[in-house]
Design an enzyme around this catalytic site. Structure first.
Site, PDB file in Angstrom:
ATOM      1  N   HIS A 474      45.605 -26.879  59.187  1.00 17.12           N
ATOM      2  CA  HIS A 474      44.390 -27.226  58.445  1.00 17.12           C
ATOM      3  C   HIS A 474      43.296 -27.703  59.411  1.00 17.12           C
ATOM      4  CE1 HIS A 474      42.215 -29.072  54.914  1.00 17.12           C
ATOM      5  NE2 HIS A 474      41.678 -29.743  55.923  1.00 17.12           N
ATOM      6  N   GLU A 475      43.626 -28.696  60.219  1.00 16.78           N
ATOM      7  CA  GLU A 475      42.614 -29.239  61.135  1.00 16.78           C
ATOM      8  C   GLU A 475      42.189 -28.183  62.150  1.00 16.78           C
ATOM      9  OE1 GLU A 475      41.213 -31.744  60.139  1.00 16.78           O
ATOM     10  OE2 GLU A 475      42.771 -32.453  58.768  1.00 16.78           O
ATOM     11  N   HIS A 478      39.394 -26.101  60.779  1.00 17.22           N
ATOM     12  CA  HIS A 478      38.070 -26.706  60.991  1.00 17.22           C
ATOM     13  C   HIS A 478      37.633 -26.468  62.438  1.00 17.22           C
ATOM     14  CE1 HIS A 478      37.706 -28.753  57.191  1.00 17.22           C
ATOM     15  NE2 HIS A 478      38.790 -29.486  57.363  1.00 17.22           N
TER      16      HIS A 478
END
Ligand code: ZN
Length: 688
Positions: A474-475, A478
């Site tokens: 997820h990170e 980004h």
């Protein structure tokens, strides 16, 4: 591991962490603000000269330069404050914060600058500017309006005072949560009290006790420690005790009742936000929040959430029934919140035939990272290389660079994976440097990826849970949007200028790979034997995607609706009424309301300390986009073209175009909810 390149040859500008001390922070900020104010004065004089031609280079470029100059100093300070929340860093950060806020307000309420932007937008030159530059100018005009540029001076002043107070209150909110977490611990002398807990969790608790010179075990409230107990400990009384401590963090309830109570701050924060919204002519803060987002209106967001609730509700209740039935077999008739994670995990083991813990040996940190890096190389044509010798803020931190197919460097990131006492909880990506072009050429982007995973137990590499692997992906999503941008304009490159409710697209998109059989097969191998994750287990894991998603979706909807309504319904006469709002939301969407002592809002940092105010719905909103985007990969059989196209649009364009336009460029049509419904295991078409 390949030898990493010497630092001197790297084209990245990284903060000199070895020499950044809290006692230097305020002086450094003062110096950069003095320089910026001087530059601002020069710019104002030039703009006030009728002979001055207003162009991109005479208006936007000098402002960008000031912005980058400030970010280079402020960025590392606010980062260190998040990951090293010591008294010294707090003082330093809190001394600088009002100065930064004031300077930003000076710019956003400067009428000379505003008029100049208006002139630029209506000038003959405007249509000749690139789409990215036009978007920067449109966004800037919107932001001037949202900072009260058109207000009479008295109200402008009120807006400024409110903004300053709001920044301080939000920071204090976060500090209270951190302090509350740090202030609670429970010493357990005997291992026999921890039956059911997994060895990694016990080992970490033993290590914590040993660090304080004691035998036995120390339980704490940082998430890995809390999770290890609430999910696995057989002792119901122990689960209740830690649940109560966790669910009442920073509130008027629980073992530390009143010591770090955030209730008055919530009142104040909501009051200040409402005041800002009404000053600007909005009915409430929810409207103000949506003025810069992709979602068209507060009504549209609420309908979206309630529609999702209708779809998911019966699934959530059925899941809860199954969990309760299992608990009843243990003689638990009064099923409580502290039983939910424990029996969910038991149900998972029973229904799916595996537990999270069983997977950990297949997710050793080095393997997972290699798998993630190979995936982005396959899909997006970028290579990740470890870079050694970069100074960081902690020995846990690792550093990496990204190279394009032609070997050119394109980005850099720090990875800080593990939980620490003085580190803010949760996981996040933040920018270190954003890609931008100035007189010196292009500056390459760099990012901070911060997580709070459990540390390695003695005798093994760090073994992550599948949930931790999902968080990392997820990170990293980004991070990819930040680092793979090809936009040169500072204000809209990477994640900048992307509507907040579309920002979770790349991140949630990346989570999908953690449930994809092929991708898992490529890296999930046993850390000792190198055996791949057995097919049977792999199938169970991919099938687990929709396991208990009714309950988790209901929980997300509860948080999102609470956040939206508490901002929409604020009434200056009656105050925030958070309890009332939360109770009403829970009656509508919650399937398992928590006990009366629970105080969720008091530790809801996303909304009361961070940027998700009246925007928590963004996770669900962007999940629609993320699943729909991933389904394009599935439909195309994961052909390389799809990855390339995703990179060229969603990852590359940043905020240089409207979020919907960027999505349509990739998908060829507007988003539909079908893929998300499939993902959470809901039949299409049923609405009631
Ligand atoms: Zn995210």
């Amino acid at each position: 591991m390949v030898n990493s390149p010497p630092l001197a040859q790297l084209p990245f500008e990284l903060p000199p962490f070895e020499s950044i001390r809290p006692e230097h922070a305020e002086g450094a900020i003062d110096a950069v603000l003095t320089t910026n104010r001087r530059a601002l004065e020069t710019l104002r004089c030039a703009l006030n000269d009728p002979a001055q031609v207003i162009t991109w280079d005479t208006l936007v470029a000098p402002l960008d330069e000031m912005g980058e100059r400030l970010r280079r100093v402020w960025g590392p300070i606010s980062h260190l404050f998040s990951v090293t929340n010591t008294v010294e860093w707090r003082q330093a950060h809190n001394a600088c914060l009002p100065k930064i806020t004031s300077f930003n307000l000076e710019i956003s309420q400067d009428y000379t600058l505003y008029k100049a932007y208006q002139a630029l937008a209506s000038g003959s030159h405007f249509p000749k500017l690139s789409a990215a530059r036009q978007k920067v100018i449109r966004d800037a005009l919107r932001d001037f309006r949202l900072a009260g540029i058109s207000l009479p001076e008295g109200e402008k002043k009120k807006y400024r005072a409110g903004a300053l107070r709001l920044a301080a209150a939000q920071t204090k909110f976060e500090e209270n949560v951190i302090d509350a977490v740090q202030a609670w611990e429970k010493y357990v002398p005997e291992e026999s009290s921890l039956t059911g807990m997994k060895s990694a969790g016990k080992e970490r608790a033993r290590q914590k006790a040993a660090d304080k010179g004691r035998d036995g075990y120390l339980l704490t409230l940082d998430f890995p420690s809390y999770d290890a107990v609430i999910r696995y400990a057989d002792d119901r009384a122990l689960r209740r005790e830690i649940f109560e401590a966790y669910a009442t963090r920073a509130s008027d309830q629980g073992p530390l009742a009143g010591r770090f109570d955030n209730t008055p701050l919530i009142e104040e924060i909501l009051g200040l936000r409402h005041e800002q919204a009404t000053l600007l002519g909005f009915a409430n803060y929810a409207e103000l929040s949506l003025a810069s987002k992709m979602a068209p209106s507060v009504v549209a967001v609420e309908s979206f959430l309630l529609d999702m609730n209708v779809r998911v509700r019966s699934k959530a209740f059925a899941e809860l029934d199954r969990i309760k039935t299992l608990a009843a077999l243990d003689g638990i008739a009064d099923f409580e919140s502290w039983d939910l994670p424990y029996y969910s995990e038991r149900l998972r083991t029973e229904r799916l035939g595996f537990s999270e813990d069983q997977l950990r040996p297949y997710f050793s940190a080095p393997r997972v990272l290699r798998g993630l890096f190979e995936l982005v190389e396959r899909q997006f044509g970028v290579r990740v290389e470890a870079i050694d010798g970069v100074t960081t803020w902690h020995r846990d931190v690792r550093t990496f660079g990204l190279r394009d197919a032609d070997n050119r460097w394109i980005g850099f990131f720090y990875l800080d994976p593990y939980s620490r006492q003085d580190k803010r909880g949760g996981a996040w990506m933040d920018e270190c440097v954003g890609r931008h072009r100035d007189a010196d050429g292009v500056h390459l982007p760099s990012a901070y990826l911060t997580c709070n995973f459990g540390r390695a137990a003695e005798g093994s590499p760090p073994l992550w849970t599948h949930t931790e692997v999902v968080t990392l992906f997820h990170e990293f999503g980004h991070g990819l949007q930040h680092m793979l941008t090809n936009v040169d304009e500072a204000a809209v490159s990477g994640i900048r200028g992307v509507a907040w409710d579309a920002v979770e697209l790349p991140s949630q998109f990346m989570e999908n790979w953690c449930f994809d059989g092929e991708c898992l097969r490529s890296f999930a191998r046993h850390w000792q034997t190198d055996e791949p994750l057995p097919d049977a287990l792999l199938l169970k894991l991919t099938a687990s995607r929709s396991f208990l998603t009714g309950l988790s979706t209901a929980r997300q909807l509860e948080l999102a609706l609470f956040d939206l309504r508490v901002h929409r319904d604020y009434d200056p006469g009656a105050g925030a009424r958070i309890g009332l709002t939360l109770d009403a939301v829970r009656r509508e969407v919650s399937v398992m309301p928590p006990p009366p002592f629970s105080r969720m809002p008091q530790s809801f940092g996303h909304v009361f300390a961070g940027g998700y105010a009246a925007g928590y719905y963004s996770y669900k909103w962007a999940e629609v986009l993320a699943s729909d985007a991933f389904s394009a990969f599935e439909e195309a059989g994961f052909a390389p073209d799809t990855g390339r196209s995703f990179r060229d649009t969603i990852l590359a364009l940043g905020g240089s175009e409207e979020a919907m336009d960027v999505f349509v460029r990739f998908r060829g049509r507007p988003p539909t909810i079908d893929a998300l419904l499939r993902q959470i295991g809901l039949e299409l078409g049923i609405k009631a």
